[in-house]
Write an enzyme that holds these catalytic residues in place. Sequence first.
Site, PDB file in Angstrom:
ATOM      1  N   GLU A   1     -53.556  -7.087  24.583  1.00 28.79           N
ATOM      2  CA  GLU A   1     -54.797  -6.592  25.167  1.00 28.79           C
ATOM      3  C   GLU A   1     -55.366  -7.430  26.311  1.00 28.79           C
ATOM      4  OE1 GLU A   1     -56.289  -6.708  21.051  1.00 28.79           O
ATOM      5  OE2 GLU A   1     -57.386  -4.899  21.583  1.00 28.79           O
TER       6      GLU A   1
ATOM      7  N   ARG B   1     -66.988  -7.000  18.747  1.00 33.66           N
ATOM      8  CA  ARG B   1     -66.130  -7.665  19.732  1.00 33.66           C
ATOM      9  C   ARG B   1     -66.752  -7.604  21.124  1.00 33.66           C
ATOM     10  NH1 ARG B   1     -60.914  -9.821  20.467  1.00 33.66           N
ATOM     11  NH2 ARG B   1     -60.537  -9.746  18.241  1.00 33.66           N
TER      12      ARG B   1
HETATM   13  N1  MTE Z   1     -48.061  -1.582  24.727  1.00 33.80           N
HETATM   14  C1  MTE Z   1     -47.456  -0.388  24.686  1.00 33.80           C
HETATM   15  N2  MTE Z   1     -46.349  -0.209  25.405  1.00 33.80           N
HETATM   16  N3  MTE Z   1     -47.957   0.639  23.944  1.00 33.80           N
HETATM   17  C2  MTE Z   1     -49.104   0.498  23.200  1.00 33.80           C
HETATM   18  O1  MTE Z   1     -49.527   1.427  22.515  1.00 33.80           O
HETATM   19  N4  MTE Z   1     -50.942  -1.015  22.541  1.00 33.80           N
HETATM   20  C3  MTE Z   1     -51.738  -2.176  22.913  1.00 33.80           C
HETATM   21  C4  MTE Z   1     -50.850  -3.380  23.176  1.00 33.80           C
HETATM   22  N5  MTE Z   1     -49.761  -3.023  24.042  1.00 33.80           N
HETATM   23  C5  MTE Z   1     -49.775  -0.767  23.231  1.00 33.80           C
HETATM   24  C6  MTE Z   1     -49.198  -1.797  24.006  1.00 33.80           C
HETATM   25  C7  MTE Z   1     -52.732  -2.551  21.928  1.00 33.80           C
HETATM   26  S1  MTE Z   1     -54.202  -1.741  21.906  1.00 33.80           S
HETATM   27  C8  MTE Z   1     -52.545  -3.582  21.061  1.00 33.80           C
HETATM   28  S2  MTE Z   1     -53.752  -4.085  20.004  1.00 33.80           S
HETATM   29  C9  MTE Z   1     -51.276  -4.299  20.991  1.00 33.80           C
HETATM   30  O2  MTE Z   1     -50.318  -3.803  21.923  1.00 33.80           O
HETATM   31  C10 MTE Z   1     -50.726  -4.171  19.585  1.00 33.80           C
HETATM   32  O3  MTE Z   1     -49.494  -4.760  19.421  1.00 33.80           O
HETATM   33  P1  MTE Z   1     -49.295  -6.323  19.207  1.00 33.80           P
HETATM   34  O4  MTE Z   1     -50.340  -6.795  18.263  1.00 33.80           O
HETATM   35  O5  MTE Z   1     -47.942  -6.399  18.628  1.00 33.80           O
HETATM   36  O6  MTE Z   1     -49.405  -6.955  20.542  1.00 33.80           O
HETATM   37 MO1  MOS Z   2     -55.451  -2.413  19.827  1.00 36.44          MO
HETATM   38  S1  MOS Z   2     -57.183  -1.564  20.522  1.00 36.44           S
HETATM   39  O1  MOS Z   2     -56.361  -3.534  18.829  1.00 36.44           O
HETATM   40  O2  MOS Z   2     -54.912  -1.235  18.734  1.00 36.44           O
END
Ligand code: MTE
Ligand code: MOS
Length: 806
Positions: free
Chosen positions: A727, A318
Site C-alpha cells: 500500500e 488509520r
Molecule cells: N497488488 C495487486 N497486483 N493486486 C492487488 O489486489 N492489493 C493491494 C496490495 N497490492 C493488490 C496489490 C493491497 S490493498 C494490499 S493490502 C496488499 O497488496 C495485500 O497484500 P500483501 O499484504 O501481501 O502486500
Molecule cells: Mo488492503 S486495503 O489492506 O486490502
Amino acid sequence: MSELAARPLDPVVGDAVPHESAVLHSTGTAMYTDDLAVADGGVLTAWPVQSAQAHAIVTVDIAPALEVPGVVRVLTADDVPGVNDAGVKHDEPLFPTEAMFHGHAIVWVLAETAEAARLGAASVRVEYEPLPSIITVPEAIEAGSFQGIPRTVRRGDPESVLATAPHVFDGVVEIGGQEHFYLETHASLARIDSEGQVFVDCSTQHPSETQEIVAHVLGLPSNRVTVQALRMGGGFGGKEMQPHGFAAIAALGAMLTGRPVRLRLNRTQDLTMTGKRHPFHVVWKAGFDDDGRILALAATLTSDGGWSLDLSEPVMGRALCHVDNAYWIPNFVAQGRVAKTNKTSQTAFRGFGGPQGMFVIEDVFGRVAPALGIDAATLRERNLYEPGQTTPYGQPVRHAERLRTIWHDLARSSDFDARRARIADFNAEHDDVKRALAITPVKFGISFTLTAYNQAGALVHVYKDGSVLVNHGGTEMGQGLHTKMLQVAATALGVPLESVRLAPTRTDKVPNTSATAASSGADLNGGAVKDACEQIRARLAAVAGRLIGVDERDVRFSDGRVAGLLASGPWYPFAEVVEAAYHQRVQLWAAGFYRTEGLHWDTEKMQGEPFKYFAYGAAATEVEVDGFTGAHRTLRVDILHDVGDSLSPIIDLGQVEGAFVQGAGWLTLEELRWDTTDGPGRGRLLTQSASTYKLPSFSEMPEQFNVRLLEHAAEDGAVYGSKAVGEPPLMLAFSVREAIREAAAAFGPPGHCVELRSPATPEAVFMAIREARRAGAAVAVAPGETSGSDAATARAASHPLVASDT
Ligand code: MTE
Ligand code: MOS
C-alpha cells in the site's frame, strides 16, 4: 540484528524472480474462481434482483420468476437456516426488507444458465414504499446521520496555539472515493462435497471470515464449511470484507438445491453493489510560525461509510493516524466520524484510510506555501520528522532519519534543483502550458491496528523425495505474496526455488487466518512459513549431523545441499537427508506460527504503538498542464522507496509502480458520481462502467518512470529484514496532485494559492487555472487566510471545525 531479520549467506529471498504465475497470467491460462465453474458441469447461476430506489421498504413477489424457463429457485429470507446477515457487525441483512441503497440485492434467482437467471430476476416484482434518503456527506452532516463510534487523536493544545500562531489558515476539502476495478469481479462457487460438507471457492482476501459468515448464514459450525481462495484477479481491499455475502448466497443455493452454484457479478453489478474507497469531507485549521514550521493542526474528518459499517471504523482510525504523514506536528487534534448514507457500503481500499488522512496535510502544505512565501518543497522538507520525535498518537518514529536520507537522495537523482530552474524558464516562455515539479514524502504504518489480526499460520510438508509443499494463510491477488512465500521457504530450508510448490489457500489447512491486507501479508505469513521451515530444518540438521559427522549446529542447508561448516567437507543432497530422516521416523512436516511482538493500542484513547514499523518513500513528479483544457501529462516520475531488504525485487518494483499509478488515478482521473437529484434515479451510481469511470491506462503512464528501492535498508524484526510494500507507494501519488497544483499556480501571479478540487480532473484543474488567471488580473489575496473574508473562510464557517456531536 534479530534472528528473524538475519539472512543466510546464500538466500533465495532477494533474488529477482518473476511472479510464480507470470506465465499463466500472460498466456491466459491462470485459473480463477469462475473458471472452475465453467469446468464443472451442472452448475446453477445466481443473479440478484437489485433495488431501483435508494431507500425503501420492499415487498417481493417471486412467483413470475418461477415461470421463467430454466429458473430453479429464488432465494429469499425464508430460506435462511441460520442468521440472515452477511456483515461482521451484524448490520447487513442478506435478504433485506428495507432496501438501503440503489442497487441493493433483495433476493437472488438460481437458474440453469446466466441468461435464464437474468430473465428470472427481471421478472421478480418489487414494490417500494419510499423512505427519505441521504446521498452526500453534507446531507448526512445536516441530518446528523452517523454510524459507529467517533474517534479523536490529540496531542498538546492545538486550540490555544491556533489562537496565537503567527499564520493561521483554514479550509474545507472534499476527497473523492475510488472504485477498485479489480479485473476479476466478485466470484464464488459453492458445492456440497461427497461428505455433505460445504466447499466454497471464493475470490476473497479473508477466507476465514468468509467461512465464518457462510457458517452463520447456514447455521453450521465452522468445521463444516471450507473456503478456498485460488488466486484473485485483484482485490485492492475490495475483497477484504465484501465477498462474504456473495459466498453465503452461493453456499445457501448449493445447500438447498444440492447442486453447485456460481455467483459472479458482472461489471455493472459489481460497481453498483460493492463498496469503494471512502469519500471524505474534511474541515481543517493550521497554524505556522514565520519559518513555515507547522505549530498546530486541527481537523474534522467525516467519511462516507455508505449504508452499513463494514470496515469504516478501522479505516477512519488509520486515516486519523496518517494525517501527520511524515511531518512533526507538535499540537494536533483530528476527529473522525463515519456518515451513514444510502450508498454502497464503503470499504477497504489500498491504504485503508491512510491516503485520505495524508491528503489533509499535503493539501494544507500545498495550499499555504505561496501565502507563507516558501516554496512547497522547502516547506515540506522543513517539517519532516526528526529522529526521536513521536507521532500524535504517541508512537516513536523509528528510523525517521530515513525520511531525509530518501528526500535528499531523490532530490539528487531526480536532478530536482536544476530541473526546477529549467521549468521556471519554460513557464516564462509559455503562456498556455505550464510545468511544475513537486516532491512529496510518505510515512505509512505497518500492522493491523486491530492487534489480534497480527498473527499468521502456515503448514509446510516435506515429502520423501525432498519436494516441499507450502500452505499459508495469506491470499494471492497479484501482489506476489505466493512468490515471496516460495522464496522464504526455499531460503529457510536451503533448497532451490523449483523444489517448493505453493498450494491454494484453504481454511481447512490453516485456520483462523487474518485478511491478507494492511500490506502485512509477507510479514505475517512469511514469519509463519519461516517458523515451520525452521522446525523441519532443525530436525533435519540432527539427522544430517550424524550423517556428515559434525555437530548439528554446524550443519548448513543451501541450494539443495546439506553440508558441514567446512565447504570442502562431504555434503548430501537435501532429498537424501530427508529420506534418511523418514526412515528414522523424524517428522517431516510442521505447522508454523507468527505473531508481531511489541504492539499495543488503546482504541478509545487512540494512543499507543499500533505499528511494527513505518514504510518510507518519496516521489518527485513533473507534469505539464494545458491551460485550455486543464488536462495534464506526467512527464517524469522519480521514486525512492523503502521496502527494507527486498524479499523479491521484481515483485516490489511492480508493487511500487502499480500503487503509484493507482494513486494517481484516484487523485487525478477516477471520479465516482451518484445521482443526487430528487428524481426517480436518486442515489443511483452514474459511473457504472469503464465508459463513464475513467481509469488510468497506457496514456496516463509517466513518460519517464524511474523507480528505485532504498538500499541497505534491513528492517530489524521483520522477515529477512524486509518491509511491507503493497500500500505505501500509492501515497507517493500526492506528488502528481501537488505538481498539478503548482503548474496551475504558474498561470497566476506569484504568491497565488491554489485550491484544487479532488479528483484533479481536467475540469477541476481548468477551474483552478481560471482562478489563478483571475488573481493575476486582481490583487493577489491568499485564499484561505483566516484574516481575509474570502470564500474559503465563509465556507469553513458554515462547517464548524469542532463538530458538536463528536
Ligand atoms: N497488488 C495487486 N497486483 N493486486 C492487488 O489486489 N492489493 C493491494 C496490495 N497490492 C493488490 C496489490 C493491497 S490493498 C494490499 S493490502 C496488499 O497488496 C495485500 O497484500 P500483501 O499484504 O501481501 O502486500
Ligand atoms: Mo488492503 S486495503 O489492506 O486490502
